[in-house]
Scaffold this motif. Structure first.
Motif, PDB file in Angstrom:
ATOM      1  N   THR A 223      46.355 -96.997 120.101  1.00 43.73           N
ATOM      2  CA  THR A 223      46.271 -96.367 121.419  1.00 43.73           C
ATOM      3  C   THR A 223      46.681 -94.894 121.382  1.00 43.73           C
ATOM      4  O   THR A 223      46.153 -94.089 122.159  1.00 43.73           O
ATOM      5  CB  THR A 223      47.125 -97.123 122.441  1.00 43.73           C
ATOM      6  N   GLY A 224      47.621 -94.537 120.498  1.00 46.67           N
ATOM      7  CA  GLY A 224      48.022 -93.141 120.390  1.00 46.67           C
ATOM      8  C   GLY A 224      46.884 -92.264 119.898  1.00 46.67           C
ATOM      9  O   GLY A 224      46.605 -91.199 120.469  1.00 46.67           O
ATOM     10  N   ILE A 225      46.210 -92.711 118.856  1.00 45.89           N
ATOM     11  CA  ILE A 225      45.076 -91.961 118.311  1.00 45.89           C
ATOM     12  C   ILE A 225      43.917 -91.968 119.305  1.00 45.89           C
ATOM     13  O   ILE A 225      43.255 -90.946 119.508  1.00 45.89           O
ATOM     14  CB  ILE A 225      44.655 -92.545 116.954  1.00 45.89           C
ATOM     15  N   GLN A 226      43.669 -93.097 119.924  1.00 42.12           N
ATOM     16  CA  GLN A 226      42.572 -93.171 120.889  1.00 42.12           C
ATOM     17  C   GLN A 226      42.785 -92.193 122.037  1.00 42.12           C
ATOM     18  O   GLN A 226      41.862 -91.469 122.425  1.00 42.12           O
ATOM     19  CB  GLN A 226      42.447 -94.599 121.418  1.00 42.12           C
ATOM     20  N   GLY A 227      43.997 -92.151 122.565  1.00 44.81           N
ATOM     21  CA  GLY A 227      44.282 -91.229 123.659  1.00 44.81           C
ATOM     22  C   GLY A 227      44.157 -89.781 123.241  1.00 44.81           C
ATOM     23  O   GLY A 227      43.617 -88.946 123.995  1.00 44.81           O
ATOM     24  N   PHE A 228      44.607 -89.471 122.036  1.00 44.85           N
ATOM     25  CA  PHE A 228      44.534 -88.109 121.520  1.00 44.85           C
ATOM     26  C   PHE A 228      43.080 -87.670 121.363  1.00 44.85           C
ATOM     27  O   PHE A 228      42.693 -86.580 121.817  1.00 44.85           O
ATOM     28  CB  PHE A 228      45.263 -88.035 120.180  1.00 44.85           C
ATOM     29  N   VAL A 229      42.256 -88.492 120.732  1.00 44.17           N
ATOM     30  CA  VAL A 229      40.861 -88.105 120.493  1.00 44.17           C
ATOM     31  C   VAL A 229      40.099 -88.011 121.816  1.00 44.17           C
ATOM     32  O   VAL A 229      39.284 -87.092 122.010  1.00 44.17           O
ATOM     33  CB  VAL A 229      40.184 -89.092 119.517  1.00 44.17           C
ATOM     34  N   LEU A 230      40.343 -88.921 122.736  1.00 43.31           N
ATOM     35  CA  LEU A 230      39.684 -88.844 124.044  1.00 43.31           C
ATOM     36  C   LEU A 230      40.070 -87.541 124.761  1.00 43.31           C
ATOM     37  O   LEU A 230      39.230 -86.917 125.428  1.00 43.31           O
ATOM     38  CB  LEU A 230      40.059 -90.045 124.910  1.00 43.31           C
TER      39      LEU A 230
END
Length: 325
Positions: free
Chosen positions: A313-320
């Motif tokens: 979720t951390g990476i997903q939020g960052f890339v989004l």
């Protein structure tokens, strides 16, 4: 025959390095061009999360939100992740995977396509030529054809052709930068306007991989690895940073996209940060095209794409966030 043998040997080393356990990066002076490539493809972080990629292949056959294997230039095909019968004009994210210009396939990233779909985008993932069956001009040609096809047809799938985002990882990011720059400078035919380019962990300047650059921080011109990369890729115009070096200050009004968002990761043991910095320095020097620069700490070379696919979720939020800004 000598060049053919060298090409086959080089390809064998690259593939072997990718699919075997990583080894410690060589610290001594390179002994040969082949050793340069061994240095490039071996790194401290994992080359690939095989279970995540295999799960993505299985997902390709299960996904309910995909139009599969659509031919875009007569020989290459692409997948579109979209909401069927949706009349909404959604932003389009076209993802160009990496793989050291030699391997990769769109089904390996179907989980990424579904992730983008789940977050409100129309996602497009094309296949394209790869070495040794294609050289860099073939790769650029295929990516250009895919862009034009998407621009002309994505409205049928609920996509907005005025908001096409190109996102690429590693050699895929290099190919996006190269394609856009070559198009804007009329090295190839002019491509449709791209809303934004999002580049992850790309090798945009081959000189930064030299021993001199690593030991002194000074980037030489025409390193041995650059010569070898140009040999493998089959072009003297394979390095986007070097192309821009030939142009005077503030002489370029447009570089193929309205904005560039460039991401590096703090634990990337494959591509040094100076590669991205060199590209952005030349963009800033030659143009007023806006860009943003992001660093994601404690993530390896493939950590962003694999994190998106694994559900981090951390990476997903960052890339989004980067895609949207």
């Amino acid at each position: 025959m000598k060049n053919l043998f060298k090409t086959i040997l080089l390809l064998a080393i690259v593939i072997s390095a990718v699919f075997t356990n990583p080894v410690k990066t060589v610290e001594t002076e390179f002994e040969s061009d082949i050793k340069d490539v061994a240095e490039l493809v071996h790194a401290k972080d994992k080359r690939a999360d095989i279970p995540t990629l295999m799960e993505s292949i299985g997902n390709f056959f299960k996904s309910k939100n995909i139009a599969r294997n659509i031919y875009y230039n007569g020989s290459r095909n692409l997948d579109i992740y979209h909401k069927k019968n949706d009349k909404t004009k959604r932003t389009v994210v076209m993802f160009i995977y990496g793989g050291i210009w030699t391997f990769g396939e769109k089904t390996l990233y179907s989980t990424l396509g579904d992730f983008l779909y789940d977050n409100g985008y129309v996602a497009v993932i094309p296949n394209y030529a790869q070495f040794p069956f294609g050289l860099v001009d073939d790769m650029v040609y295929d990516i250009g054809c895919a862009i034009k096809w998407v621009y002309n047809n994505i409205h049928k799938y609920g996509g907005d052709n005025q908001r096409i985002i190109l996102m690429g990882h590693s050699s895929g990011a290099h190919l996006i930068a190269l394609t856009l720059i070559q198009s804007s400078l009329n090295y190839i035919g002019r491509l449709p306007n791209i809303y934004k380019a999002v580049l992850l962990n790309g090798p945009y300047d081959f000189d930064v991989f030299s021993d001199i650059a690593k030991q002194t921080g000074i980037t030489p011109e025409n390193s041995d690895l650059e010569k070898l990369a140009k040999f493998v890729l089959g072009s003297q115009n394979a390095c986007p940073t070097d192309i821009l070096k030939y142009f005077p200050d503030k002489s370029i009004s447009y570089l193929g996209a309205n904005k560039f968002n460039v991401i590096i990761t703090g634990e990337d043991a494959l591509v040094p940060e100076s590669s991205a910095q060199g590209l952005l320095q030349q963009i800033r020097r030659t143009s007023d095209v806006p860009f943003s620069y992001y660093i994601m700490p404690q993530v390896g070379h493939s950590g962003l794409t694999e994190g998106l696919m694994r559900g981090d979720t951390g990476i997903q939020g960052f890339v989004l966030y980067v895609i949207a800004n």
